[in-house]
Design an enzyme around this catalytic site. Structure first.
Site, mmCIF file in Angstrom:
data_model
loop_
_atom_site.group_PDB
_atom_site.id
_atom_site.type_symbol
_atom_site.label_atom_id
_atom_site.label_comp_id
_atom_site.label_asym_id
_atom_site.label_seq_id
_atom_site.Cartn_x
_atom_site.Cartn_y
_atom_site.Cartn_z
ATOM 1 N N LYS A 40 0.818 -1.190 0.000
ATOM 2 C CA LYS A 40 0.000 0.000 0.000
ATOM 3 C C LYS A 40 0.868 1.263 0.000
ATOM 4 C CE LYS A 40 -3.344 -2.346 2.929
ATOM 5 N NZ LYS A 40 -3.773 -2.475 4.329
ATOM 6 N N GLU A 96 7.746 2.045 -6.059
ATOM 7 C CA GLU A 96 7.861 1.613 -4.658
ATOM 8 C C GLU A 96 7.880 2.824 -3.741
ATOM 9 O OE1 GLU A 96 7.981 -0.714 -2.534
ATOM 10 O OE2 GLU A 96 8.809 -2.578 -3.330
ATOM 11 N N ASP A 97 7.471 2.627 -2.494
ATOM 12 C CA ASP A 97 7.604 3.696 -1.500
ATOM 13 C C ASP A 97 9.041 3.784 -0.995
ATOM 14 O OD1 ASP A 97 7.449 1.221 -0.195
ATOM 15 O OD2 ASP A 97 6.105 1.905 1.381
ATOM 16 N N ASP A 100 14.442 -1.000 1.135
ATOM 17 C CA ASP A 100 15.190 -1.113 2.384
ATOM 18 C C ASP A 100 16.204 -2.256 2.223
ATOM 19 O OD1 ASP A 100 15.487 -0.533 5.236
ATOM 20 O OD2 ASP A 100 14.289 -2.295 5.639
ATOM 21 N N PHE A 151 13.534 4.443 10.977
ATOM 22 C CA PHE A 151 12.227 4.014 10.490
ATOM 23 C C PHE A 151 11.412 5.256 10.178
ATOM 24 C CE2 PHE A 151 8.088 2.098 10.232
ATOM 25 C CZ PHE A 151 8.380 0.943 9.551
ATOM 26 N N ARG A 164 0.129 6.793 7.536
ATOM 27 C CA ARG A 164 0.197 6.917 6.070
ATOM 28 C C ARG A 164 -0.299 8.281 5.599
ATOM 29 N NH1 ARG A 164 1.284 1.794 3.936
ATOM 30 N NH2 ARG A 164 0.252 0.057 4.960
HETATM 31 P P1 IMP Z 1 12.516 -4.340 1.837
HETATM 32 O O1 IMP Z 1 11.936 -5.642 1.377
HETATM 33 O O2 IMP Z 1 13.340 -4.538 3.100
HETATM 34 O O3 IMP Z 1 13.276 -3.595 0.782
HETATM 35 O O4 IMP Z 1 11.343 -3.441 2.340
HETATM 36 C C1 IMP Z 1 10.406 -2.928 1.482
HETATM 37 C C2 IMP Z 1 9.127 -2.598 2.222
HETATM 38 O O5 IMP Z 1 9.294 -2.544 3.648
HETATM 39 C C3 IMP Z 1 8.662 -1.224 1.827
HETATM 40 O O6 IMP Z 1 7.872 -1.280 0.659
HETATM 41 C C4 IMP Z 1 7.910 -0.773 3.067
HETATM 42 O O7 IMP Z 1 6.587 -1.205 3.012
HETATM 43 C C5 IMP Z 1 8.611 -1.455 4.218
HETATM 44 N N1 IMP Z 1 9.601 -0.569 4.872
HETATM 45 C C6 IMP Z 1 10.942 -0.662 4.855
HETATM 46 N N2 IMP Z 1 11.520 0.332 5.567
HETATM 47 C C7 IMP Z 1 10.504 1.098 6.029
HETATM 48 C C8 IMP Z 1 10.451 2.314 6.798
HETATM 49 O O8 IMP Z 1 11.446 2.921 7.218
HETATM 50 N N3 IMP Z 1 9.202 2.786 7.048
HETATM 51 C C9 IMP Z 1 8.057 2.186 6.598
HETATM 52 N N4 IMP Z 1 8.072 1.072 5.872
HETATM 53 C C10 IMP Z 1 9.281 0.523 5.591
#
Ligand code: IMP
Length: 179
Positions: A40, A96-97, A100, A151, A164
């Site tokens: 989302k 993507e938002d 990470d 975070f 959000r």
């Molecule tokens: P990844 O798989 O670790 O790259 O994480 C991707 C997803 O984790 C993002 O699309 C977010 O939904 C969530 N995410 C990672 N870091 C954060 C953060 O600092 N705040 C909020 N959501 C996060």
């Protein structure tokens, strides 16, 4: 509920989204594109970004999650909604938002599946990039901002479903677990 400390205010985000929109518009002016938002977290960024794109654009969404209610990646990625659009011959931009660890993009095989579906090209645009937390290599074509090792919430990003709707991106004062 804690009030997150402002990291990127609404004006700064809007300026960067305008720049990204101009860059994407120039890159896809001849071909048009299909923008696929990862729900989302991308919904607000995507809504603002597509309004800055002047090339012909089709909007679709996928849903996948690697996070439960904590700030630490579970390492498990579930695809809960595939794209509805037939991407055959189309230029696709995944939105993507935040990237990470990179697990969500990598383990979902989203780009690979779109290529296998006949997409003419697949690129990735993320509002935030947290390179210091990367566990797997993922290629990002358009990046809004580099995020610190904190975070962050707001402008679509949540903690446990909350925040959000904040118009800015803020740092949440919470236990941020290292993987
Ligand atoms: P990844 O798989 O670790 O790259 O994480 C991707 C997803 O984790 C993002 O699309 C977010 O939904 C969530 N995410 C990672 N870091 C954060 C953060 O600092 N705040 C909020 N959501 C996060």
């Amino acid at each position: 509920m804690d009030v997150p400390e402002v990291l990127l205010d609404a004006d700064r985000i809007a300026r960067r989204v305008r720049e990204l929109g101009a860059e994407i518009s120039a890159d896809y002016s001849e071909t048009g594109l299909v923008v696929i938002g990862v729900l989302k977290g991308s919904f607000i960024f995507l809504a603002d970004l597509v309004r800055e794109i002047t090339a012909p654009v089709i909007v679709d969404f996928v849903s996948m999650s690697s996070y439960g209610s904590s700030t630490c990646s579970s390492g498990i990625v579930r695809v809960t909604k595939d794209p509805d659009v037939d991407v055959e011959g189309k230029h696709v931009l995944i939105v993507e938002d935040i990237v990470d660890t990179g697990w969500t993009l990598k383990m979902s095989c989203l780009a690979e599946n779109l290529q296998a579906g006949g997409a003419a090209s697949v690129r990735v645009c993320t509002l935030l990039d947290k390179p210091c937390r990367r566990k797997v290599d993922v290629h990002l074509d358009y990046v809004g901002f580099e995020a610190p090792n904190e975070f962050v919430v707001g402008y679509g990003l949540d903690f446990d479903g909350l925040y959000r709707n904040l118009p800015y991106i803020g740092v949440l004062n919470c236990e941020y677990q290292e993987d």
